[in-house]
Design an enzyme around this catalytic site. Structure first.
Site, PDB file in Angstrom:
ATOM      1  N   CYS A 114      17.085   7.023  -4.940  1.00  0.00           N
ATOM      2  CA  CYS A 114      15.960   6.250  -4.418  1.00  0.00           C
ATOM      3  C   CYS A 114      16.232   5.882  -2.963  1.00  0.00           C
ATOM      4  CB  CYS A 114      15.771   4.967  -5.226  1.00  0.00           C
ATOM      5  SG  CYS A 114      15.167   5.262  -6.891  1.00  0.00           S
ATOM      6  N   CYS A 172      11.588   5.376 -10.823  1.00  0.00           N
ATOM      7  CA  CYS A 172      12.716   5.825 -11.634  1.00  0.00           C
ATOM      8  C   CYS A 172      12.879   7.320 -11.372  1.00  0.00           C
ATOM      9  CB  CYS A 172      12.557   5.484 -13.124  1.00  0.00           C
ATOM     10  SG  CYS A 172      11.216   6.296 -13.983  1.00  0.00           S
ATOM     11  N   CYS A 226      17.667   4.761 -10.684  1.00  0.00           N
ATOM     12  CA  CYS A 226      17.693   6.017  -9.930  1.00  0.00           C
ATOM     13  C   CYS A 226      18.832   6.060  -8.926  1.00  0.00           C
ATOM     14  CB  CYS A 226      16.357   6.312  -9.270  1.00  0.00           C
ATOM     15  SG  CYS A 226      15.682   5.038  -8.225  1.00  0.00           S
TER      16      CYS A 226
END
Length: 136
Positions: free
Chosen positions: A89, A11, A85
């Site tokens: 990410c 996250c 995210c």
């Protein structure tokens, strides 16, 4: 015998959702699954409401600290689970990704974190059932 599967929870701040998920997976799967967590922009400390919510059910994540997400952590994981995210990410070919749409516990009290915790637990239980074959 195949090596144990590895799971990386990601996250943004690696302070709440991913830490709770890693705590559950470690607690429920023991050494059957390698557990990692990281954040694209790690916070200074773990979310105190997440620590309190987990402590209520007997899981201590207070000793954890937010870690930076590295490409190596992604490449060496069998399953990468992202939690809100978005584009932060990294995505690499050949890695199994899943996105768990979970509310961010940042800035919330323990009362608001409990339902997020319980949602994470049910998702982790399903993940364990998928990754660890039942022994007859």
């Amino acid at each position: 015998m195949a090596s144990r599967p590895s799971v990386l929870f990601v996250c943004i701040h690696n302070a709440g959702r991913s830490q709770m998920a890693a705590g559950f997976l470690t607690h429920l799967a023991g050494d059957q699954i390698e557990v990692r967590s990281a954040g694209s922009a790690p916070a200074e400390t773990i979310n105190s409401a997440a620590v309190e919510a987990m402590a209520e059910i007997g899981i201590d994540i207070s000793g954890q600290s937010p870690k930076i997400l590295t490409p190596d952590a992604v490449h060496t994981s069998d399953v990468v689970i992202t939690m809100g995210c978005g584009d932060a990410c990294p995505v690499f070919p050949g890695v199994s990704y899943r996105d768990w749409a979970l509310e961010d516990p940042a800035g919330k009290g323990v009362e608001a974190v409990r339902p997020i915790r319980d949602d994470i637990r049910s998702r982790v239980e399903a993940l364990i059932a998928e990754l660890v074959p039942a022994t007859a």
